[in-house]
Design a protein around this motif. Structure first.
Motif, PDB file in Angstrom:
ATOM      1  N   THR A 195      -7.324  -5.368   6.229  1.00 12.41           N
ATOM      2  CA  THR A 195      -5.989  -4.785   6.361  1.00 12.41           C
ATOM      3  C   THR A 195      -4.905  -5.821   6.624  1.00 12.41           C
ATOM      4  OG1 THR A 195      -6.361  -4.413   8.738  1.00 12.41           O
ATOM      5  CG2 THR A 195      -6.970  -2.633   7.224  1.00 12.41           C
ATOM      6  N   TRP A 201      -2.084  -6.040   4.226  1.00 11.41           N
ATOM      7  CA  TRP A 201      -1.188  -4.882   4.254  1.00 11.41           C
ATOM      8  C   TRP A 201      -0.160  -4.964   5.373  1.00 11.41           C
ATOM      9  CZ3 TRP A 201      -5.608  -0.708   4.050  1.00 11.41           C
ATOM     10  CH2 TRP A 201      -6.280  -0.826   2.826  1.00 11.41           C
ATOM     11  N   THR A 247     -10.591   2.615   4.978  1.00  6.07           N
ATOM     12  CA  THR A 247     -11.131   1.268   5.152  1.00  6.07           C
ATOM     13  C   THR A 247     -11.938   1.160   6.437  1.00  6.07           C
ATOM     14  OG1 THR A 247      -9.244   0.345   3.937  1.00  6.07           O
ATOM     15  CG2 THR A 247     -10.504  -1.152   5.328  1.00  6.07           C
ATOM     16  N   SER A 296      -5.123   4.897   3.807  1.00  5.88           N
ATOM     17  CA  SER A 296      -5.871   3.711   3.404  1.00  5.88           C
ATOM     18  C   SER A 296      -6.563   3.053   4.590  1.00  5.88           C
ATOM     19  CB  SER A 296      -4.937   2.712   2.723  1.00  5.88           C
ATOM     20  OG  SER A 296      -4.324   3.288   1.586  1.00  5.88           O
ATOM     21  N   THR A 297      -5.889   3.030   5.736  1.00 14.27           N
ATOM     22  CA  THR A 297      -6.498   2.428   6.917  1.00 14.27           C
ATOM     23  C   THR A 297      -7.678   3.251   7.406  1.00 14.27           C
ATOM     24  OG1 THR A 297      -4.311   1.577   7.527  1.00 14.27           O
ATOM     25  CG2 THR A 297      -6.015   1.567   9.227  1.00 14.27           C
ATOM     26  N   VAL A 324       0.853  -1.183   0.000  1.00 15.36           N
ATOM     27  CA  VAL A 324       0.000   0.000   0.000  1.00 15.36           C
ATOM     28  C   VAL A 324       0.893   1.238   0.000  1.00 15.36           C
ATOM     29  CG1 VAL A 324      -0.171  -0.004   2.530  1.00 15.36           C
ATOM     30  CG2 VAL A 324      -1.937   1.136   1.167  1.00 15.36           C
TER      31      VAL A 324
END
Length: 409
Positions: free
Chosen positions: A213, A216, A177, A173-174, A167
């Motif tokens: 996640t 990732w 999400t 991104s976290t 990522v």
């Protein structure tokens, strides 16, 4: 050399026949290793810390060895000078991810790490627990309700290599999400389920975020929901056999959401204890100032406490199973504390504070407390008027009705 324009890379088309080049192993090229579409597909076991690269051809492998060998020689010859640039220090809570000639290497650290010049690109990864906040967002529930819900999330990185190669912006991104998982998970619940099953929802939300996640290299440790205001009450579904309408009571008009559910709960219990009348329902206004004809003589909180102690039993403890703290304000402005422990043994009650954290804390005046336990004031009416403040789970506070029923007998 630099005058040509950029061209798009050839797409991965499984239908067309491809041929390997000089720098790619023909055996590994023919294997279907591009099923996931991730940036580290050429290392199928990267999550298991296996960094064996089977896609590198023999010519590319020889060129890499020659370049790395020459860089090592130059580094050692000029070591007193290059030592300031090639030696890095990584503490226990950090790892260094190195890309040597563009290919990822196992993470290095803690301690002193050797990073070769010109051929190594490196990045530090912090393994400590971090936290971020999701601001309250508008959620539409399954029953048509609308409320503001936020969350506090704690996470940590368990695989530093995955967090770098899988990522681009891990934090953004976290956050995205987690916010999407929050809105989608709560949209499947009703308003009552969201307000009464908070711990269970936090666990399920953490599992949903971890499932997305985990590739990732990130793991969510804790999720704590924060509830805002109720923007819109749930829409009542029309049942097959509609019950007779309940007339509105003075002081209880316009109730929505959890207060409406509490009203239905107390009205149903009070209706079952009273003898039923044909096609009629009488609701008394406890908030009015008019005197009642049949009112028992007022007692003090201490006398009420002695009466409660006589009704404590193991059966009552099994029915309630919670402990309560009462913050009582007297007429002369003093603040007093009383406790009621119905979580173990035969129960206990007395002045003072509990030795452990109570399940529910109730704040009211001494007169209102006596009126509620003697049945002259309904807890719902006191709660809606602000004369009773509840800190904790409302569902647990409603269990006090079992004790109030025994005191009325």
């Amino acid at each position: 050399m630099f005058g040509g324009s950029y061209q798009l890379l050839p797409q991965r088309d499984s239908s067309s026949q491809k041929t390997p080049g000089l720098f790619v192993d023909s055996h590994s090229f023919s294997q279907p290793s591009y099923s996931k579409g991730l940036s580290f597909d050429y290392i199928p076991k990267i999550s298991a810390n296996d960094f064996t690269d089977a896609s590198q051809g023999w010519l590319s492998w020889i060129c890499n060895l020659i370049v790395i060998f020459l860089v090592y020689i130059c580094t050692f010859i000029t070591f007193p000078v290059t030592g300031w640039f090639v030696l890095k220090t990584a503490p226990n809570y950090q790892r260094i991810v190195v890309f040597r000639l563009g290919r990822v290497r196992p993470p290095k650290g803690p301690g002193i790490v050797l990073v070769l010049p010109l051929v190594d690109q490196w990045q530090r990864v912090d393994l400590r627990t971090r936290a971020f906040n999701i601001p309250p967002c508008q959620v539409t529930t399954r029953d048509g309700g609308m409320l503001l819900v936020g969350a506090d999330i704690q996470f940590r990185i368990w695989n530093p290599v995955l967090s770098v190669v899988s990522v681009q912006d891990l934090n953004a991104s976290t956050r995205m999400t987690a916010q999407n998982a929050l809105t989608h998970s709560l949209a499947k619940k009703t308003v009552r389920e969201i307000q009464t099953e908070r711990v269970k929802l936090e666990e399920y939300l953490g599992m949903d975020i971890n499932e997305m996640t985990h590739p990732w290299g990130l793991e969510v440790d804790r999720v704590e929901l924060t509830f805002g205001s109720l923007l819109k009450g749930p829409e009542e579904a029309a049942p097959f056999a509609a019950p007779p309408p309940v007339p509105s009571a003075p002081g209880l008009d316009g109730l929505t959401g959890p207060l409406q559910q509490l009203a239905m709960h107390f009205l149903s219990h009070s209706g079952s204890s009273q003898p039923q009348q044909r096609d009629s329902l009488t609701i008394t206004d406890e908030l009015g100032t008019e005197s009642r004809a049949a009112v028992a003589a007022p007692v003090s909180v201490e006398e009420l406490l002695r009466g409660v102690q006589t009704h404590l039993s193991e059966t009552l403890v099994q029915q309630v199973g919670a402990c309560f703290q009462f913050e009582i304000s007297t007429a002369d402005g003093q603040q007093r504390q009383y406790y009621l422990d119905l979580s173990q043994g035969s129960g206990a009650a007395g002045p003072g504070a509990l030795c452990r954290e109570p399940d529910v804390t109730l704040s009211t005046s001494d007169c209102d407390l006596v009126d509620m336990f003697q049945g002259r004031l309904r807890p719902l009416a006191a709660y809606t008027s602000g004369r009773l403040r509840v800190l904790g789970d409302i569902k647990v506070a409603m269990k006090l009705e079992e004790l109030i029923k025994q005191l009325k007998k």
